[in-house]
Design an enzyme around this catalytic site. Structure first.
Site, PDB file in Angstrom:
ATOM      1  N   ASP A  96       0.848  -1.189   0.000  1.00  0.00           N
ATOM      2  CA  ASP A  96       0.000   0.000   0.000  1.00  0.00           C
ATOM      3  C   ASP A  96       0.889   1.247   0.000  1.00  0.00           C
ATOM      4  OD1 ASP A  96      -2.191   1.709   0.436  1.00  0.00           O
ATOM      5  OD2 ASP A  96      -3.170   0.220   1.732  1.00  0.00           O
ATOM      6  N   ASP A 196      -2.980   4.638  -2.435  1.00  0.00           N
ATOM      7  CA  ASP A 196      -3.957   5.296  -1.575  1.00  0.00           C
ATOM      8  C   ASP A 196      -4.412   6.628  -2.184  1.00  0.00           C
ATOM      9  OD1 ASP A 196      -5.178   5.249   1.165  1.00  0.00           O
ATOM     10  OD2 ASP A 196      -4.031   7.092   1.434  1.00  0.00           O
ATOM     11  N   GLU A 246      -6.848   3.797  -5.507  1.00  0.00           N
ATOM     12  CA  GLU A 246      -8.051   4.160  -4.755  1.00  0.00           C
ATOM     13  C   GLU A 246      -8.499   5.540  -5.216  1.00  0.00           C
ATOM     14  OE1 GLU A 246      -9.646   4.575  -0.158  1.00  0.00           O
ATOM     15  OE2 GLU A 246      -7.772   5.499  -0.749  1.00  0.00           O
ATOM     16  N   HIS A 320     -11.028  -1.765   4.942  1.00  0.00           N
ATOM     17  CA  HIS A 320     -10.754  -1.322   6.310  1.00  0.00           C
ATOM     18  C   HIS A 320     -11.375   0.033   6.657  1.00  0.00           C
ATOM     19  CE1 HIS A 320      -7.996   0.675   3.705  1.00  0.00           C
ATOM     20  NE2 HIS A 320      -7.668   1.508   4.668  1.00  0.00           N
ATOM     21  N   ASP A 321     -12.052   0.669   5.693  1.00  0.00           N
ATOM     22  CA  ASP A 321     -12.688   1.972   5.955  1.00  0.00           C
ATOM     23  C   ASP A 321     -14.204   1.871   5.988  1.00  0.00           C
ATOM     24  OD1 ASP A 321     -10.187   3.271   5.806  1.00  0.00           O
ATOM     25  OD2 ASP A 321     -10.393   3.618   3.649  1.00  0.00           O
TER      26      ASP A 321
END
Ligand code: TEU
Ligand code: CA
Length: 550
Positions: A96, A196, A246, A320-321
C-alpha cells in the site's frame, strides 16, 4: 500490460489479522502463519495495508519512513520470510503506497518545519494571515484542511488528519522520491501496489474557496493526474505488475483513463459511489436505509461503461474503511448466511477483479460497541465530537458511529472460540466484539454449507469459467427493486445472475426480459441448492436468494 481478470485479491489489515507475540497487535509473522488458510481459500494476491514506520495516528496511513517496517509489525526479515513463503504458495504481495501525504513525523516534513526551503517545497505551504486559512476546504476527517505553523508563518494543507501533510506533486523531486520508494519495494520482489487516494495528488494551480461544497471538486481528479500516473508507472517499470488506485469521489470518465490498458496507468480502480447509497444527502454522518435502486443504477453505469471502454474495475463491498457488508446491506439475524452468500455472489460474478476483506469470507459483522471509549479510529472520534457539537445526544451520536465507523471492519479476525477469538493471547489493541462472537473460521472450515465454503466455490468458478473473468456484462432494469439481475456473455455462452436483496419472497414476473432468457438454462449456483424455482414463466426468489443460470 498484463491482465488480472481471473485473479482474486485478499486484503489484510495486519494489526487485526493475527498476533504471534502476544502484544495485542497483529504482525507480519501472523500473516505468514495464516498463509495456508489463504492458499486453501484460493486467493492469488494479498494486499497488505501499511506496516511502515508510523506514529499510527491513522493506523499506518501516516507514514514516517516508507522503507522501514514499524517494529510493532516486525522486521525486514519477517517481511522477507512472508514474501518467500507466500511465493512458495503462488501468492503475490501487493503493498500500500500512501503518496498523497506523509506523516508530519517524516524527516522531509521535519526539515521543512526547521526552515529548509527545499523540503518546504515538498509540501503545500501557503503564506497568509494566522486568522484566515488559505481556503475553506474541509478535511476528510473533519474541520478545516489547513494548519497554521507559527514558526514559519505559513499554512500547510492536510486533506486528512492534521498529522498527514499533503505532498506537492508539482515538484519533480517529490515525484522522484516516490518513484525511488516503488523501486525499493519492487526490488524486494513484491508483485504489485495499491495506491492510496491517488486521484487527489494533482492539486489545482489556484486555491479557491468552495462555496458549494467541501473543496473536493477543486482537488479531485486534478489536471495532471494522467501525466503523473503515466510517469510513475513508466519510470518505475511497473506496467506489468498488478496495480490498483483508490479513487475518491471520482467519475467514470476519469476511471476509464486510469484503468485502460492502452493508457499504461493502472490495472484497475476502486471507486466508492456504490458505498454511499445509504448516506442521506450524500453525508456519511446522516443515516438512511440503503437505496437499492440507486445501488443497481450505479453498478449498471460503472460495469457497462467500463466494459465498453475496455477498462477494468476492482469490485468489492468493503475494506478497512467501511462497515461490514452483512450488517450494512444484509441481515445480521435470520438470513445472516443467505445474505452473506448473496452479496458475495453478486460481486464475484460481475466484471472486475474481486477483493475480499479479511473476515468477510466468514461473514463477520459490525462491532455493536456500546460506549464511545471502545472506538479507536481518528475519524470516528473526531466525528463523534462534531455530532455532539451539532446538538446530537450521546446516544444519537453513538448510534451513527456504530453504523458508520471504520472500526466496524478493524476488530480482530475471528479465528476460533479461544481467548480473543484466537487473535492474540495478550490484550488486543481494540476490543473483540461480543456481538457475532460465534462467527469464526474454525466453525466454518469443515462446513460445506458455510459462507467460507461459498467464497471458495466462487473463486474456483472464476478459475474454471472464462465467462466470469472475460465475459461482457449487461444489467436488466425490468425487475423488481429488490432484485439485482445481470447477464454475462462470452462467445455463445450466456449466464444470467439473479439476486434478491431483501428478506421477502420476490416473484419476477412472466413478461420480464429475464424470463425470456432463461429457457433451458440450468442452475450453476444457488444459495439453496436446486430450489431456485424456474418453471419457464415465473421465477420465485426466496429471501436473499442468489441464483446463477447458465
Ligand atoms: O482512504 C481514503 C478515504 O477518503 C476514505 O476511505 C476515508 O476513510 C473515508 O471516506 C472517510 O469517510 C484512504 C485509506 O484507505 C484510509 O484508511 C486512510 O485513512 C486515508 O486514505 C488517508 O490515507
Ligand atoms: Ca504482535
Amino acid at each position: 500490460m498484463s491482465d488480472f481478470k481471473d485473479k482474486v485479491v485478499y486484503q489484510i489489515y495486519p494489526r487485526s489479522f493475527y498476533d504471534t507475540n502476544g502484544d495485542g497487535f497483529g504482525d507480519l509473522k501472523g500473516v505468514t502463519k495464516k498463509l495456508d488458510y489463504l492458499k486453501d481459500l484460493g486467493v492469488d494476491y494479498i494486499w497488505l495495508t501499511p506496516f511502515f514506520i508510523s506514529p499510527q495516528r491513522d493506523n499506518g496511513y501516516d507514514i514516517a519512513d516508507y522503507r522501514q517496517i514499524d517494529p510493532r509489525f516486525g522486521t525486514m526479515s519477517d517481511f522477507e520470510e512472508l514474501s518467500a513463503e507466500a511465493s512458495k504458495r503462488g501468492i503475490g504481495l501487493m503493498l500500500d503506497m500512501v503518496f498523497n501525504h506523509t506523516s508530519t513525523e517524516h524527516e522531509w516534513f521535519k526539515k521543512a518545519l526547521a526552515g529548509d526551503k527545499k523540503y518546504q517545497d515538498y509540501y503545500i505551504f501557503v503564506e497568509g494571515s494566522e486568522n484566515v486559512p488559505p481556503t475553506n476546504w474541509v478535511s476528510k476527517f473533519g474541520g478545516n484542511a489547513w494548519k497554521y505553523e507559527d514558526g514559519l508563518k505559513k499554512w500547510y494543507l492536510h486533506l486528512f488528519d492534521v498529522t498527514q501533510a499533503d505532498l506537492n506533486w508539482k515538484n519533480p523531486e517529490v515525484r522522484k522520491e516516490l518513484k525511488d520508494i516503488i523501486r525499493f519495494w519492487k526490488d524486494k520482489g513484491v508483485s504489485g501496489f495499491r495506491f492510496d487516494v491517488i486521484n487527489l495528488i494533482s492539486k489545482p494551480d489556484s486555491l479557491e474557496n468552495d462555496y458549494e461544497g467541501d473543496g473536493r471538486r477543486f482537488y479531485t481528479d486534478g489536471p495532471k493526474m494522467d501525466e503523473y500516473l503515466k510517469e510513475l508507472v513508466k519510470d518505475t517499470g511497473i506496467e506489468d505488475m498488478i496495480t490498483v488506485g483508490e479513487m475518491s469521489s471520482t467519475t467514470i470518465a476519469n476511471c476509464i483513463n486510469y484503468a485502460n490498458p492502452d493508457e499504461k496507468e493502472l490495472s484497475m480502480v476502486f471507486s466508492f459511489h456504490h458505498l454511499k447509497v445509504d448516506y442521506k444527502n450524500g453525508d456519511k454522518w446522516q443515516l438512511m436505509p440503503y437505496d437499492k435502486q440507486a445501488l443497481k443504477n450505479i453498478f449498471k453505469d460503472w460495469q457497462e461503461q467500463m466494459a465498453k471502454a475496455n477498462s477494468w474495475n476492482a469490485v468489492f463491498w468493503t475494506n478497512h474503511d467501511q462497515p461490514r457488508t452483512i450488517s450494512r446491506f444484509g441481515d445480521e439475524g435470520k438470513y445472516w448466511k443467505e445474505s452473506g452468500k448473496l452479496f458475495a455472489g453478486l460481486i464475484h460474478l460481475m466484471r472486475g477483479t474481486p477483493y475480499i476483506y479479511q473476515g468477510e469470507e466468514i461473514g463477520m459483522l459490525n462491532t455493536h460497541f456500546t460506549d464511545i471509549s471502545q472506538y479507536k479510529d481518528v475519524e470516528s472520534l473526531n466525528y463523534y465530537n462534531i455530532l455532539i457539537e451539532q446538538g446530537k445526544t450521546k446516544s444519537e451520536a453513538l448510534k451513527i458511529i456504530n453504523e458508520r465507523s471504520r472500526d466496524n471492519c478493524r476488530t480482530p479476525m475471528q479465528w476460533d472460540n479461544t481467548k480473543n477469538d484466537g487473535f492474540s493471547t495478550g490484550e488486543p489493541w481494540i476490543e473483540v466484539p461480543e456481538f457475532g462472537k460465534s462467527i469464526t473460521v474454525e466453525s466454518q472450515l469443515n462446513d460445506e454449507d458455510s459462507i467460507l465454503a461459498f467464497y471458495k466455490k466462487l473463486i474456483r468458478l472464476r478459475k474454471e469459467n472464462k465467462i466470469i473473468s472475460h465475459g461482457n456484462i449487461k444489467f436488466f432494469t425490468d425487475v423488481p427493486e429488490q432484485v439485482m439481475c445481470y447477464e454475462r456473455a462470452l462467445g455463445d455462452e450466456k449466464w444470467v445472475i439473479l439476486g434478491n436483496m431483501s428478506a421477502e419472497k420476490i416473484v419476477v414476473s412472466q413478461d420480464s426480459e429475464i424470463n425470456q432468457k432463461l429457457g433451458g438454462k440450468r442452475i450453476i449456483i444457488g444459495n439453496y441448492v436446486n430450489t431456485g424455482k424456474y418453471n419457464g414463466n415465473e421465477l420465485e426468489l426466496k429471501p436473499f436468494e442468489f441464483v446463477v443460470f447458465g
